[in-house]
Enzyme design. Sequence first.
Site, PDB file in Angstrom:
ATOM      1  N   TYR A  40      44.192  40.072  29.986  1.00 39.21           N
ATOM      2  CA  TYR A  40      43.622  38.866  30.600  1.00 39.21           C
ATOM      3  C   TYR A  40      44.492  37.653  30.279  1.00 39.21           C
ATOM      4  CZ  TYR A  40      40.485  34.794  30.953  1.00 39.21           C
ATOM      5  OH  TYR A  40      39.951  33.557  31.232  1.00 39.21           O
TER       6      TYR A  40
ATOM      7  N   ASP B  44      39.039  34.586  49.486  1.00 39.43           N
ATOM      8  CA  ASP B  44      39.650  35.412  48.443  1.00 39.43           C
ATOM      9  C   ASP B  44      41.027  34.794  48.180  1.00 39.43           C
ATOM     10  OD1 ASP B  44      41.120  37.245  46.994  1.00 39.43           O
ATOM     11  OD2 ASP B  44      40.251  38.982  47.987  1.00 39.43           O
TER      12      ASP B  44
ATOM     13  N   ALA C 291      38.697  33.280  39.177  1.00 42.04           N
ATOM     14  CA  ALA C 291      39.537  34.057  38.260  1.00 42.04           C
ATOM     15  C   ALA C 291      38.887  35.402  38.001  1.00 42.04           C
ATOM     16  CB  ALA C 291      39.705  33.310  36.933  1.00 42.04           C
TER      17      ALA C 291
END
Length: 283
Positions: free
Chosen positions: A120, A35, A59
Site C-alpha cells: 500500500y 473510475d 484510493a
Amino acid sequence: MILIAGASGQLGAAIREAASLRGIPFAAMDRDALDIADPREVARVCDSKLFDCIVNAAAYTAVDAAEDHPAEAYVANAFGPWRLAMSGIPLLHVSTDYVFDGRAREPYGEDAPARPVSVYGLSKRAGETALLEGGFRGAVVRTAWVYSLREGTKNFCRTIRRLAHEREEISVVADQRGAPTLAEDLADALLALYLKGEHLKPMHLLHFTNAGSTTWHGFAERIVELEGARCRVKPISTSEYPARAPRPAFSVLSLERIRALGIEPRSWEDALEDAFQRLKTHS
Ligand SMILES: NC(=O)c1ccc[n+]([C@@H]2O[C@H](COP(=O)([O-])OP(=O)(O)OC[C@H]3O[C@@H](n4cnc5c(N)ncnc54)[C@H](OP(=O)(O)O)[C@@H]3O)[C@@H](O)[C@H]2O)c1
C-alpha cells in the site's frame, strides 16, 4: 467548480459536506461515476472544462489486502492520480504517512526520504512520484490515521466505539505512534488550500494531520472514555497483533509547512471531543 473523486469514501463524504457548507460549487463522483484508473472515463469527465480543480479522495485503502493484490493497489493509487493529473486540471491529491518506514523519532518533514514498508505504502509513493515528477500543478497532501464518526464509515474510532459496549476488555497496540486525524478537519484543510490557490502552484508536498500524537492504545482509551463505557483497554505490542502488512512504528508528520500557509491544525484530542459533541447534538 471542483471535482471530488472518491466521493463515497470517508474523506470524500467529508469534502462534499465541507464544500456545501462553504458554498463552493462541486461535482461529487463515486467510483461508479468516475473510475480514476479508466482513461476513457477520466477523459469524458475532465474534458468538459467545468472544473478548475480536482480533489482526489479515491484510493485503494485496504492496507493488508494490498499485499496480495498489488496490481489493484497500483492501478488506483499510482496510475489513478497520474491519469487525473494528465487531464491538465490542477489536482489536490491525498497521500499517506505509510510512505515512511517509521524509524524516525522526530516528526517527518515533507522532504524526508520516503521508504514504504508495505505494498500500500509503495503504491501511494508511486502515485506521489508520478505527480511530483510529471510537471503538473497542485499539491500532494499527506495525512494519517483518518477517522470519522459519520454513519456508514469504517475506521478505528467507530470500531472501538462499538467494541467498548460489547466487551469488558479490548487489547490495542501501544507501540505505534501517529496523529489521529478527523476526516472533517482534513476536508476543511483541503478546501482551504483550494481557496488559497495552492492547487495552482507547481506540484508540491504538504502534510496535514491533527496536531499532537498518541498510540492506537492512547487513542482507544480516549474514545472509550468519551463513550462513557467501562471497557478496559489493554496495551499490547505490534508483535501480539500480527497483521499481513507491516505498519510504521512512528509516523508523526511535521506540520510546519501547512502552518506557514496559515492553516493551523487543532489537536487530535480537541478534534475527537468536538466530533463526539457534534454527534450528541445531532442525535
Ligand atoms: N484512512 C486512513 O487512515 C488514511 C490514512 C492516510 C491516508 N489516507 C488517504 O486518504 C484518502 C482517503 O481515504 P479514506 O479513508 O476516505 O478511504 P476510503 O473510505 O476507503 O475511501 C476511498 C474511496 O476510493 C474509492 N475508490 C477506490 N478505487 C477507486 C477508483 N479506481 N476510482 C474511483 N474511486 C475509487 C473507494 O470506492 P470503493 O469503496 O467502491 O472501492 C472509496 O469510496 C486516500 O488517499 C488514502 O490513501 C487514509
